[in-house]
Design an enzyme around this catalytic site. Structure first.
Site, PDB file in Angstrom:
ATOM      1  N   HIS A   1      64.209  78.904  35.504  1.00 45.82           N
ATOM      2  CA  HIS A   1      63.078  79.499  36.194  1.00 45.82           C
ATOM      3  C   HIS A   1      62.469  78.523  37.197  1.00 45.82           C
ATOM      4  O   HIS A   1      61.296  78.613  37.546  1.00 45.82           O
ATOM      5  CB  HIS A   1      62.032  79.968  35.179  1.00 45.82           C
ATOM      6  CG  HIS A   1      62.512  81.122  34.364  1.00 45.82           C
ATOM      7  ND1 HIS A   1      63.332  80.960  33.275  1.00 45.82           N
ATOM      8  CD2 HIS A   1      62.321  82.459  34.503  1.00 45.82           C
ATOM      9  CE1 HIS A   1      63.607  82.155  32.765  1.00 45.82           C
ATOM     10  NE2 HIS A   1      63.015  83.076  33.484  1.00 45.82           N
TER      11      HIS A   1
ATOM     12  N   VAL B   1      54.431  77.322  22.618  1.00 42.99           N
ATOM     13  CA  VAL B   1      55.599  78.168  22.401  1.00 42.99           C
ATOM     14  C   VAL B   1      55.757  79.071  23.616  1.00 42.99           C
ATOM     15  O   VAL B   1      54.807  79.727  24.043  1.00 42.99           O
ATOM     16  CB  VAL B   1      55.440  79.040  21.132  1.00 42.99           C
ATOM     17  CG1 VAL B   1      56.487  80.139  21.102  1.00 42.99           C
ATOM     18  CG2 VAL B   1      55.566  78.189  19.884  1.00 42.99           C
ATOM     19  N   ASP B   2      56.939  79.083  24.197  1.00 39.64           N
ATOM     20  CA  ASP B   2      57.263  79.929  25.355  1.00 39.64           C
ATOM     21  C   ASP B   2      58.575  80.625  25.025  1.00 39.64           C
ATOM     22  O   ASP B   2      59.634  80.005  25.022  1.00 39.64           O
ATOM     23  CB  ASP B   2      57.401  79.048  26.600  1.00 39.64           C
ATOM     24  CG  ASP B   2      57.825  79.833  27.844  1.00 39.64           C
ATOM     25  OD1 ASP B   2      57.930  81.071  27.766  1.00 39.64           O
ATOM     26  OD2 ASP B   2      58.060  79.183  28.887  1.00 39.64           O
ATOM     27  N   MET B   3      58.501  81.910  24.716  1.00 41.76           N
ATOM     28  CA  MET B   3      59.715  82.584  24.249  1.00 41.76           C
ATOM     29  C   MET B   3      59.797  84.023  24.735  1.00 41.76           C
ATOM     30  O   MET B   3      58.798  84.734  24.816  1.00 41.76           O
ATOM     31  CB  MET B   3      59.781  82.576  22.722  1.00 41.76           C
ATOM     32  CG  MET B   3      58.619  83.249  22.030  1.00 41.76           C
ATOM     33  SD  MET B   3      58.786  83.297  20.227  1.00 41.76           S
ATOM     34  CE  MET B   3      60.044  84.551  20.035  1.00 41.76           C
TER      35      MET B   3
ATOM     36  N   TRP C   1      65.618  93.806  14.739  1.00 44.78           N
ATOM     37  CA  TRP C   1      64.682  94.916  14.918  1.00 44.78           C
ATOM     38  C   TRP C   1      63.248  94.440  15.094  1.00 44.78           C
ATOM     39  O   TRP C   1      62.424  95.122  15.714  1.00 44.78           O
ATOM     40  CB  TRP C   1      64.785  95.883  13.738  1.00 44.78           C
ATOM     41  CG  TRP C   1      64.625  95.228  12.392  1.00 44.78           C
ATOM     42  CD1 TRP C   1      63.462  95.000  11.713  1.00 44.78           C
ATOM     43  CD2 TRP C   1      65.660  94.677  11.587  1.00 44.78           C
ATOM     44  NE1 TRP C   1      63.706  94.354  10.535  1.00 44.78           N
ATOM     45  CE2 TRP C   1      65.061  94.135  10.422  1.00 44.78           C
ATOM     46  CE3 TRP C   1      67.057  94.585  11.712  1.00 44.78           C
ATOM     47  CZ2 TRP C   1      65.795  93.519   9.408  1.00 44.78           C
ATOM     48  CZ3 TRP C   1      67.777  93.971  10.698  1.00 44.78           C
ATOM     49  CH2 TRP C   1      67.150  93.440   9.560  1.00 44.78           C
ATOM     50  N   LYS C   2      62.924  93.263  14.570  1.00 46.90           N
ATOM     51  CA  LYS C   2      61.558  92.748  14.692  1.00 46.90           C
ATOM     52  C   LYS C   2      61.252  92.391  16.153  1.00 46.90           C
ATOM     53  O   LYS C   2      60.177  92.717  16.673  1.00 46.90           O
ATOM     54  CB  LYS C   2      61.362  91.537  13.791  1.00 46.90           C
ATOM     55  CG  LYS C   2      61.493  91.859  12.306  1.00 46.90           C
ATOM     56  CD  LYS C   2      61.298  90.619  11.445  1.00 46.90           C
ATOM     57  CE  LYS C   2      61.448  90.958   9.953  1.00 46.90           C
ATOM     58  NZ  LYS C   2      61.280  89.772   9.092  1.00 46.90           N
TER      59      LYS C   2
ATOM     60  N   GLY D   1      56.990  72.333  22.241  1.00 49.56           N
ATOM     61  CA  GLY D   1      56.491  71.645  23.415  1.00 49.56           C
ATOM     62  C   GLY D   1      56.788  70.160  23.440  1.00 49.56           C
ATOM     63  O   GLY D   1      56.657  69.513  24.488  1.00 49.56           O
TER      64      GLY D   1
END
Length: 333
Positions: free
Chosen positions: A44, A172-174, A225-226, A305
């Site tokens: 990105h 957290v970047d997900m 599925w979660k 991080g």
């Protein structure tokens, strides 16, 4: 090949100015793309840059557009991105959410009609480094099958959670897919397999092959599925708060991804009183986790991080890794 930080930023800046951005906007946008690459999120940053320029040329990103507030109620504001450059708009909205939080303790900016924000974690770091908790997410074009399906009807809708900490933010970047498409592309460009299955091949089998997954567009939701369910709720909530498009609505616009909906929330811990005790609890928890027994003799357990800072230091020292073909394409613009 490796490129010096300033050389990469100057090249991005040159192209943005050529495409009609003001010098100030070009400088800010170039810094954002270079910082993403510096921190190891090449998918990105430098790798995404040619596609962003393509979207400018197609008219999906408008160089002279600016976001505007369209309504407000309490600690929540709605904004229209007016199809301005997504990372500049996202930075502005995160700043605004923090301004609101400084007054109310919590602030929320819900954004419609915006573009891809590039690395969402950038705005989590932006909040945490200024002492705020950041919670933000975006929807996307339909790029992932719902659990149990074959065709793409939901987005991989990234979410970011960030909290400030004296010794370094926890971030957290997900995406809701096991790997973002940008990360899959990165592995393909490097000629590597994914470390764990990230999607399905043409025969419907789980695959680590990035090229096969790109061909099928059948990325694997996190938690099966979660992840699928969470993706759907994040999408609908972003649309509800912003008044903008759902993933379904974005898909109606065509094969390209624009006119997205995003949410930026900030919380001011200072409004909760003295945070020294909380900081101590956080540090104890992080150390407790890092003291885990590694699964391999050479392994290490990281908190979210932590590795970003390591990568940043290495890339500033040695230069930012770049695929030669991608760099030559950018140089020719």
């Amino acid at each position: 090949m490796r490129i010096k930080y300033e050389d990469m930023k100057n090249e991005f800046r040159r192209v943005f100015i050529k495409k009609g951005f003001t010098e100030q906007a070009a400088e800010e946008a170039a810094t954002s793309f270079t910082n993403n690459s510096r921190d190891g999120v090449y998918s990105h940053g430098v790798n995404r840059f040619p596609r962003v320029i393509e979207y400018i040329e197609k008219g999906y990103i408008k160089p002279n557009a600016v976001p505007e507030k369209i309504s407000s109620f309490g600690a929540i504001e709605r904004w229209n991105g007016n199809l301005a450059l997504g990372n500049l708009t996202a930075k502005h909205c995160m700043d605004r959410a923090m301004e609101i939080a400084s007054e109310f303790g919590i602030g929320c900016v819900a954004l419609q009609n915006t573009n891809h924000w590039m690395r969402g974690g950038e705005y989590g770091w932006q909040a945490a480094e200024k002492g705020y908790v950041g919670i933000l997410w975006t929807n996307t074009q339909p790029n992932m099958p719902a659990w149990g399906a074959i065709d793409r009807r939901i987005g991989n809708n990234p979410i970011i959670l960030a909290l400030p900490r004296e010794e370094g933010p926890v971030v957290v970047d997900m995406a809701m897919s096991q790997f973002s498409y940008g990360k899959i592309e990165e592995y393909r460009l490097e000629g590597k397999e994914l470390p764990v299955p990230g999607g399905f091949d043409n025969a419907g089998n789980l695959s680590k092959n990035p090229k096969e997954i790109e061909e099928t567009w059948r990325v694997l939701p996190v938690g099966f599925w979660k992840g699928s369910g969470l993706s759907i709720v994040l999408d609908l909530l972003a649309s509800m708060l912003s008044g903008g498009n759902t993933t379904h609505g974005i898909g109606k616009l065509g094969d390209d991804e624009y006119a997205l909906s995003q949410v930026f929330m900030a919380i001011s811990p200072e409004k909760l009183g003295d945070m020294s005790e909380t900081e101590e609890k956080i540090n104890e928890s992080i150390q407790y986790i890092k003291d885990s027994v590694p699964a391999s003799s050479e392994g290490e357990v990281y908190y979210p991080g932590e590795r970003t800072m390591n990568t940043r230091e290495e890339n500033l020292k040695l230069g930012i890794p770049v695929d030669e073909g991608v760099w030559n394409k950018i140089k020719s613009m």
